[in-house]
Enzyme design. Structure first.
Site, PDB file in Angstrom:
ATOM      1  CG  ASP A 143       4.137 -17.925 -46.523  1.00  0.00           C
ATOM      2  OD1 ASP A 143       3.852 -16.926 -46.843  1.00  0.00           O
ATOM      3  OD2 ASP A 143       3.775 -18.559 -45.334  1.00  0.00           O
ATOM      4  CD  GLU A 177       1.879 -12.265 -44.158  1.00  0.00           C
ATOM      5  OE1 GLU A 177       0.546 -12.613 -44.433  1.00  0.00           O
ATOM      6  OE2 GLU A 177       2.541 -12.732 -43.906  1.00  0.00           O
ATOM      7  CG  ASP A 206       0.408 -14.806 -48.472  1.00  0.00           C
ATOM      8  OD1 ASP A 206       1.413 -15.532 -48.850  1.00  0.00           O
ATOM      9  OD2 ASP A 206       0.103 -14.322 -47.378  1.00  0.00           O
TER      10      ASP A 206
END
Length: 323
Positions: A143, A177, A206
């Site tokens: 991530d 983000e 993602d």
């Protein structure tokens, strides 16, 4: 993928070289090609296989960057800027026109990286993107090093192939983000309505290498969704609709602006069910990614098969949807 918390950071803009981001033309852009298969334009080749070893090599570099910079690649930290510089150097060497968009959030400077492949009809732009930042607690290799590395390697595959589709190709790596989609929101908000309308689709990646993976497809634009589902059907891999991260990643600002969106996801903190383990393998009763937003999100936190399949699906969609 960002934390699901109330409130979102706001971005105050300082923009560098915005002509590529908000203008309608790209230096060297070609006019729209004729229909694929016509006398003027041969049918486009199928997408190449994306070597998972190449994607993993990018992840190794991102891990090294984090290790050398306090263990993370978070917004406003040295590790984020070093990650961006790594990606930019690869793209510049491959012939992309790269642009850095700068903003400020939570008192720290952040950056988006935009890469345009010369050619194609700039009134029809296909974008693929991922967030490049990690949380502050770890290196963020799944991530979202996984999505960032796969988008990078697909962009490099475009260059290696000399791919010249009818549409103009644009790739993006978003900053901040994890603070609330700050970078992608800033990019979309600073496009004119005309330039938003030129984006025919945005594909988001993602977390695509989760260690106990599922195969999830965004159920947003039907044509994009079908492109991904058909690809996985061809592999004999069942998919499910992505719900865990809906609205929590960088496709959300594009969708809100009326841009068709889609994407892939292999799961985060939710638990894999017995039924999901039966069809995908892995461990029922365990999170798709036990290291989500943790210090153990390192290069050891990647499922190579999931990373490989999703990287190839990404390239397939870029080739298919840019015709």
């Amino acid at each position: 993928m960002k934390l699901s918390v109330p409130g979102r950071a706001t971005a105050t803009a300082v923009v560098a070289a915005v002509s590529l981001l908000t203008g309608g033309s790209i230096a060297g852009a070609a006019p729209a090609a004729g229909p694929a298969g016509s006398a003027a334009e041969p049918a486009l080749a199928a997408a190449p296989d994306i070597p998972v070893a190449n994607v993993k090599a990018h992840l190794t570099q991102l891990q090294s960057i984090a290790t050398a910079n306090g263990g993370n690649r978070a917004h406003g930290r040295a590790g984020y800027k070093a990650s961006l510089d790594y990606v930019k150097a690869k793209l510049d060497a491959a012939g992309y026109t790269t642009t850095i968009q700068q903003f400020t959030s939570s008192g720290r400077v952040g950056y988006n990286l935009i890469a345009d492949w010369p050619g194609g009809d700039t009134s029809r732009v296909l974008m693929a993107g991922s967030h490049l930042d990690s949380v502050s607690s770890g290196a963020g290799i799944n991530d979202n090093g996984s999505g960032s590395a796969a988008v990078l390697e697909t962009a490099l595959a475009v260059a290696r192939a000399g791919h010249q589709p009818a549409k103009h190709l644009r790739f993006a790596w978003w900053g901040a983000e994890e603070l609330g989609l700050v970078g992608s929101r800033y990019y979309v908000n600073n496009l004119s309505s005309a330039n938003r309308a030129r984006i025919s689709g945005y594909l988001n990646f993602d977390m695509i290498g989760s260690p106990n993976p599922g195969y999830f497809v965004y159920d947003d634009d039907p044509a994009i969704e079908k492109t991904f589902k058909d690809y996985f059907t061809g592999l004999g891999v069942p998919t499910e609709i992505e719900t865990e991260g809906d609205g929590r990643s960088d496709h959300a600002p594009f969708k809100s602006a009326g841009v068709p969106v889609g994407g892939l996801f292999t799961g985060a903190s939710r638990t894999k069910s017995a039924a999901q383990a039966a069809k995908w393998g892995g461990t029922a009763g365990q999170a798709f990614d036990r290291c989500y937003h943790s210090s153990c999100d390192t290069t050891a936190n990647i499922n190579d098969t999931a990373l490989n399949r999703n990287s190839d699906a990404l390239a397939h969609a870029v080739w298919e949807l840019s015709e």
